[in-house]
Scaffold this active site. Sequence first.
Site: not given
Length: 473
Positions: A215-217
């Site tokens: 997850l690249e948030l």
Amino acid sequence: MLQTGQNALGVRFEAQCRAFEKEPFPTLDVRKDRLKRLLALTEKHEAEICAAIDSDFSARSAEETRLAELFVVRAGIRHALSHLGAWMRERRVATSLPFLPGRNRLLPQPLGVVGIVSPWNYPFQLAVAPATAALAAGNHVMIKPSELTPKFSDLLASLVEKYFATDEVSVMVGDAEVGKAFVSLPFDHLLFTGSTAVGRQVALAAAANLTPVTLELGGKSPAIFDPSCDLDAAVASVAYGKLLNAGQTCVAPDYLMVPRGQSAAIAAKVAVAMAKLYPRLGDNPDYTAIVSERHHRRLGDMVAEARDSGADIIEINPANEKLGVSDRKMAPVLVRNVGETLRLMREEIFGPVLPIVEYGTIDEAIEHVNRGERPLALYWFGSDGANRRRVMRETVAGGVTINDCMLHLVQERQPFGGVGESGTGAYHGEWGFRTFSKEKPIFIQSKLSAGGLLRPPYGRTFERIVRLLKLIT
């Protein structure tokens, strides 16, 4: 925009699964061929890619697309091509004394079919950079681009179809419902780039299939001016970092922290630096628009709330243009004396609005950062080594750039990823290759092994060997 039905998703996914079964460990030549085709797609269609993204944004700087998307992707593909042979190699691992003369090996193995959900803010880079890593690792790839950039999504789908078989790489265009169906597929790995709120939903959908996720948030990434900083250089860096892509960057400085009593003077310097970068806004091809009416309205509402609360609002509009009526451009805004409960200080801003917060001591600065969720990026400006070490060791962030903004993102020899609310997992360079591989441990037993002496029937020999093992371990 051509919609992709859920049935087509299943058909494409099954085709990729079958293709992987036929070739579960692609050779170095096969992987390099795929990467070279991806590089050709990037190099031969620059003008079309820039035009499509410009159209989706209504105004997107072609130079920013070339630099922040195409250049970054090309550099990543070339880096992978140069180092892929070494990454693929089966590695020797030391063997503990009791198990000698057996040998340990570590084999990086492709996972299978990788799903990539890419966002609208850097639609090319954030689709193709993770695809680079997944292909280098020997996987098949399905990409779901954002529905907020429909012209680019359609272009990407047509280009990928031109350069790849659908069971190698496939782009699935469609709305949010297609996106939900996409992340519910039983991928062997799923990478999502986007908001924390949607990231939670993606993680829940993937959990049903036990699909591992990267997850690249985002989050509220602070920039901290230490009293020891070169103020003019720091201001210039933050002005550029904040206004690249009109602030619609996951690692943009979200807010600025400055020593107590200096916010007015520093705000004036930031305003001058921003005006120098963009002396005009409306008809300036260098200045990017907000991607949608909804996002434009959200940013306006956040500024209006701050103004109503009594905060000091400084709009940087050097040519005094009327913006946001016939276009979606938004003048940069600096905000001083902003309350902690306002949306500007609780939500990721993702636009050309920069709150400026004062702090008294280094302890206060660290405590302020640590009160919030862990950010994707942190920027520290200064020459005081002791203060720098404290900030580095006592705050947690996905990545850091010292005395500049965002440059940790483009280091192919460093991992890029978040922590906590700002994401999980990492990619770029070898880190991306490893993310999309199973590093399989292998133990090779020797003919000279004495392990049989530890098998039943147990007795005095067993006890002697156990005592010997205790001594040597």
